[in-house]
Motif scaffolding. Sequence first.
Motif, mmCIF file in Angstrom:
data_model
loop_
_atom_site.group_PDB
_atom_site.id
_atom_site.type_symbol
_atom_site.label_atom_id
_atom_site.label_comp_id
_atom_site.label_asym_id
_atom_site.label_seq_id
_atom_site.Cartn_x
_atom_site.Cartn_y
_atom_site.Cartn_z
ATOM 1 N N PRO A 99 51.572 19.088 -18.562
ATOM 2 C CA PRO A 99 52.235 20.099 -19.394
ATOM 3 C C PRO A 99 51.234 20.811 -20.311
ATOM 4 O O PRO A 99 50.643 20.179 -21.192
ATOM 5 C CB PRO A 99 53.266 19.299 -20.194
ATOM 6 N N LEU A 100 51.040 22.082 -20.098
ATOM 7 C CA LEU A 100 50.078 22.836 -20.909
ATOM 8 C C LEU A 100 50.431 22.815 -22.389
ATOM 9 O O LEU A 100 49.536 22.849 -23.236
ATOM 10 C CB LEU A 100 49.973 24.279 -20.421
ATOM 11 N N ALA A 101 51.701 22.736 -22.717
ATOM 12 C CA ALA A 101 52.106 22.695 -24.126
ATOM 13 C C ALA A 101 51.461 21.509 -24.842
ATOM 14 O O ALA A 101 51.203 21.565 -26.047
ATOM 15 C CB ALA A 101 53.629 22.630 -24.242
ATOM 16 N N ALA A 102 51.166 20.440 -24.114
ATOM 17 C CA ALA A 102 50.542 19.254 -24.705
ATOM 18 C C ALA A 102 49.077 19.499 -25.063
ATOM 19 O O ALA A 102 48.472 18.679 -25.757
ATOM 20 C CB ALA A 102 50.655 18.071 -23.743
ATOM 21 N N LEU A 103 48.505 20.609 -24.613
ATOM 22 C CA LEU A 103 47.098 20.901 -24.891
ATOM 23 C C LEU A 103 46.916 21.821 -26.096
ATOM 24 O O LEU A 103 45.783 22.109 -26.476
ATOM 25 C CB LEU A 103 46.431 21.510 -23.657
ATOM 26 N N LYS A 104 48.002 22.268 -26.714
ATOM 27 C CA LYS A 104 47.881 23.103 -27.914
ATOM 28 C C LYS A 104 47.219 22.299 -29.019
ATOM 29 O O LYS A 104 47.649 21.198 -29.336
ATOM 30 C CB LYS A 104 49.247 23.566 -28.403
ATOM 31 N N GLY A 105 46.133 22.837 -29.556
ATOM 32 C CA GLY A 105 45.420 22.166 -30.626
ATOM 33 C C GLY A 105 44.526 21.029 -30.160
ATOM 34 O O GLY A 105 43.915 20.357 -30.978
ATOM 35 N N ARG A 106 44.435 20.821 -28.866
ATOM 36 C CA ARG A 106 43.636 19.721 -28.305
ATOM 37 C C ARG A 106 42.445 20.248 -27.527
ATOM 38 O O ARG A 106 42.475 21.349 -26.992
ATOM 39 C CB ARG A 106 44.469 18.898 -27.323
ATOM 40 N N ARG A 107 41.463 19.397 -27.407
ATOM 41 C CA ARG A 107 40.318 19.691 -26.557
ATOM 42 C C ARG A 107 40.566 19.083 -25.186
ATOM 43 O O ARG A 107 41.202 18.029 -25.064
ATOM 44 C CB ARG A 107 39.042 19.118 -27.163
ATOM 45 N N PHE A 108 40.034 19.763 -24.173
ATOM 46 C CA PHE A 108 40.183 19.282 -22.804
ATOM 47 C C PHE A 108 39.039 19.811 -21.969
ATOM 48 O O PHE A 108 38.401 20.798 -22.317
ATOM 49 C CB PHE A 108 41.550 19.669 -22.217
ATOM 50 N N ARG A 109 38.797 19.130 -20.881
ATOM 51 C CA ARG A 109 37.735 19.539 -19.958
ATOM 52 C C ARG A 109 38.333 20.046 -18.664
ATOM 53 O O ARG A 109 39.303 19.497 -18.158
ATOM 54 C CB ARG A 109 36.805 18.369 -19.636
#
Length: 170
Positions: A99-109
């Motif tokens: 879920p892309l919404a879970a990446l708001k405010g988060r770092r990811f590779r």
Amino acid sequence: MKLPPADSELGKLMATLPRPGRVEWIGLRPARGAAMVEAERALAQAGAGLAGDRYAGGSGKRGVTLVQAEHLPAIAALAGRDAVAPGLLRRNVVVSGLPLAALKGRRFRIGEALLEGTGDCDPCSRMEAALGPGGYNAMRGHGGLCARILEGGALRVGDAVVPLPIDGGA
């Protein structure tokens, strides 16, 4: 977006994802109004955007735009279409399985690149022409995520989308 403390109940829930995602499609916007160019690979440039994309020299908060693969059938249904090709939506990366919404405010590779979700990628008025009357509203709530590029590198179709721990560990 300010995330809750990692040791809080909400912080623990927000940190837990079932699995990494996967890049399904990559597209570049070579110029304003130009058709998207599908690519197997793109070069993410730190503080900027994807090489060859018209937003590559921008402020960085919208360096990469992502949309959820699982939302494409919903957008198509809401727009009264059988299907929606990713290029019509003018997002750079289509991601499945997370879920892309879970990446708001988060770092990811993604591949070699380190990104940070900066906020929702709201639809623009061009969706009326791309999807037909009501296209803008068909995309509301399904527009995806904007991200800034913190560390550049290649990203490819098939790459994993891996969220990093909420404490920011790279």
